[in-house]
Design an enzyme around this catalytic site. Structure first.
Site, PDB file in Angstrom:
ATOM      1  CE  LYS A 153      -4.490  -1.587   1.913  1.00  0.00           C
ATOM      2  NZ  LYS A 153      -4.267  -3.035   1.640  1.00  0.00           N
ATOM      3  CB  ILE A 154       3.589   2.526   2.153  1.00  0.00           C
ATOM      4  CG1 ILE A 154       2.778   2.276   3.353  1.00  0.00           C
ATOM      5  CG2 ILE A 154       4.675   3.672   2.065  1.00  0.00           C
ATOM      6  CD1 ILE A 154       3.625   2.259   4.565  1.00  0.00           C
ATOM      7  CG  ASP A 173       5.900  -6.920  -3.229  1.00  0.00           C
ATOM      8  OD1 ASP A 173       5.804  -5.752  -2.518  1.00  0.00           O
ATOM      9  OD2 ASP A 173       5.435  -7.813  -2.972  1.00  0.00           O
ATOM     10  CB  CYS A 205       9.952  -4.466   2.014  1.00  0.00           C
ATOM     11  SG  CYS A 205      11.934  -4.250   2.330  1.00  0.00           S
ATOM     12  N   PRO A 206       8.488  -4.768   4.526  1.00  0.00           N
ATOM     13  CG  PRO A 206       7.401  -6.619   4.950  1.00  0.00           C
ATOM     14  CD  PRO A 206       7.600  -5.753   3.909  1.00  0.00           C
ATOM     15  CB  THR A 232       9.922   5.798   4.697  1.00  0.00           C
ATOM     16  OG1 THR A 232       9.461   5.178   3.755  1.00  0.00           O
ATOM     17  CG2 THR A 232      10.522   7.328   4.226  1.00  0.00           C
ATOM     18  NE  ARG A 234       9.249  -1.675  11.524  1.00  0.00           N
ATOM     19  CZ  ARG A 234       8.172  -0.726  11.312  1.00  0.00           C
ATOM     20  NH1 ARG A 234       8.510   0.316  10.893  1.00  0.00           N
ATOM     21  NH2 ARG A 234       7.111  -1.148  12.073  1.00  0.00           N
ATOM     22  CG  ASP A 258      10.798   8.252   9.289  1.00  0.00           C
ATOM     23  OD1 ASP A 258      11.139   9.505   9.808  1.00  0.00           O
ATOM     24  OD2 ASP A 258       9.928   7.930   9.524  1.00  0.00           O
ATOM     25  CD  GLU A 263      13.938   3.558  14.469  1.00  0.00           C
ATOM     26  OE1 GLU A 263      12.660   3.615  14.778  1.00  0.00           O
ATOM     27  OE2 GLU A 263      14.172   3.651  13.398  1.00  0.00           O
ATOM     28  CG  HIS A 295      10.215   5.566  13.112  1.00  0.00           C
ATOM     29  ND1 HIS A 295      10.723   4.368  13.547  1.00  0.00           N
ATOM     30  CD2 HIS A 295       8.931   5.189  12.670  1.00  0.00           C
ATOM     31  CE1 HIS A 295      10.003   3.420  13.069  1.00  0.00           C
ATOM     32  NE2 HIS A 295       8.862   3.894  12.398  1.00  0.00           N
TER      33      HIS A 295
END
Length: 328
Positions: A153-154, A173, A205-206, A232, A234, A258, A263, A295
């Site tokens: 989605k992002i 993907d 991606c996650p 943006t 992980r 980000d 972090e 973040h």
């Protein structure tokens, strides 16, 4: 339901209160969840946790001992949760799988444009009364190749925005969105080809065992010289040591980040009167070709509303004795 909210930030409290709609007793705390603070939730049935909270096995044991049976994450990511231990204890866990994808996608674009057009450098020069333009040359986004790693989605929202700039889009993907490809002209290909051809690579991606350190010296070596890297997603998807080396040898011309792999304990807190001891982070944020935000990509009114609404949907379902569709 009596609910303890860990790691409460001032910016999110009104959204959580509105979504709760006076149906729950909320106890807000600025303390992060860790071994020493699990006892604070004593007498509560549920907690609401953030990405910076510790939900490891020992902490989950303590939470269970103090009566916690439900954990509502106000985040997409759940890599900080020992899900196997939670299942063994019978603690239900749910996340917020979707919220405004435009918040993060638009922030990625903001980082890209600020990096490309040297906005941070320009501001520093201006404050010194130096209005020369020699160090501020960027490039047109029009017809440049944009590589998108993770086209969910992002990533999809990012693709639509960059399509509007007249860019050529490459995506990587495991699941191909044919409708998105038709609308934007995005072409799916391999990760290696994305990196070899792209002028800009944006990560969406996650974080999984497969994507941890996906971006490392091997992949950086395959990139087009002078590429811009945007992350943006992980922090641990990128090997920071290898990124710094790629910046030093000019393979990567600039990075807009980000997130940062270490972090936790740094971001989301005010360190004005403390010293941050992290040499890797210091090297990263002091690099003139790097822009870092803390973040904050998700931080829009729309996204915060979505996050709070979904968090309390999960809690309301559990209170009714039902399962939530967002359980993990």
């Amino acid at each position: 339901m009596k609910i303890f909210v860990y790691s409460t930030h001032r910016f999110e409290k009104p959204f959580l209160q509105k979504a709760a709609n006076d149906n729950h007793e909320l106890i807000f705390s600025a303390f992060a969840l860790e071994a020493d603070t699990a006892k604070l939730a004593n007498g509560c049935k549920a907690i609401i946790a953030f990405t910076s909270d510790d939900l490891s096995a020992d902490v989950l044991d303590d939470l269970y001992y103090h009566g916690i049976r439900f954990i509502a994450l106000r985040s997409v990511g759940f890599d900080h949760v020992d899900l196997l231990k939670a299942k063994q204890l019978g603690i239900k866990v749910a996340n917020v799988p979707n919220y405004s994808p435009y918040s993060t996608a638009e922030h990625a674009v903001a980082l890209l444009l600020a990096l490309n057009r040297k906005l941070m450098v320009g501001q520093k020069l201006m404050k010194r009364n130096d209005f020369s333009l020699d160090e501020l040359i960027g490039f047109d986004m029009y017809q440049k190749t944009i590589g998108i790693v993770g086209v969910g989605k992002i990533g999809g929202a990012f693709a639509k925005i960059m399509s509007g700039f007249g860019c050529r889009l490459l995506g990587y993907d495991p699941i191909e969105n044919k409708g998105l490809a038709l609308k934007t002209g995005l072409v799916y290909t391999t990760l290696e080809e994305v990196c070899q051809q792209a002028d800009v690579v944006s990560i969406h991606c996650p974080l999984t065992p497969e994507t941890r350190y996906m971006f490392n010296k091997v992949l950086f070596a395959q990139m087009k010289k002078g590429v811009l890297l945007i992350n943006t997603a992980r922090g641990s998807i990128v090997n920071t040591i290898d990124l710094l080396a790629a910046l030093d040898n000019k393979t990567i011309a600039g990075a807009g980040l980000d997130v940062y792999e270490n972090e936790k304990g740094i971001f989301f807190r005010n360190h004005l009167n403390t010293i941050i001891i992290d040499q890797l982070f210091d090297k990263l944020r002091n690099n003139q070709n790097v822009i870092i935000t803390g973040h904050q990509a998700f931080l829009t009114q729309e996204a915060l509303t979505d996050i709070a609404t979904t968090t309390f949907y999960n809690l309301n379902q559990w209170e009714k004795g039902k399962s939530s569709t967002n359980e993990i």
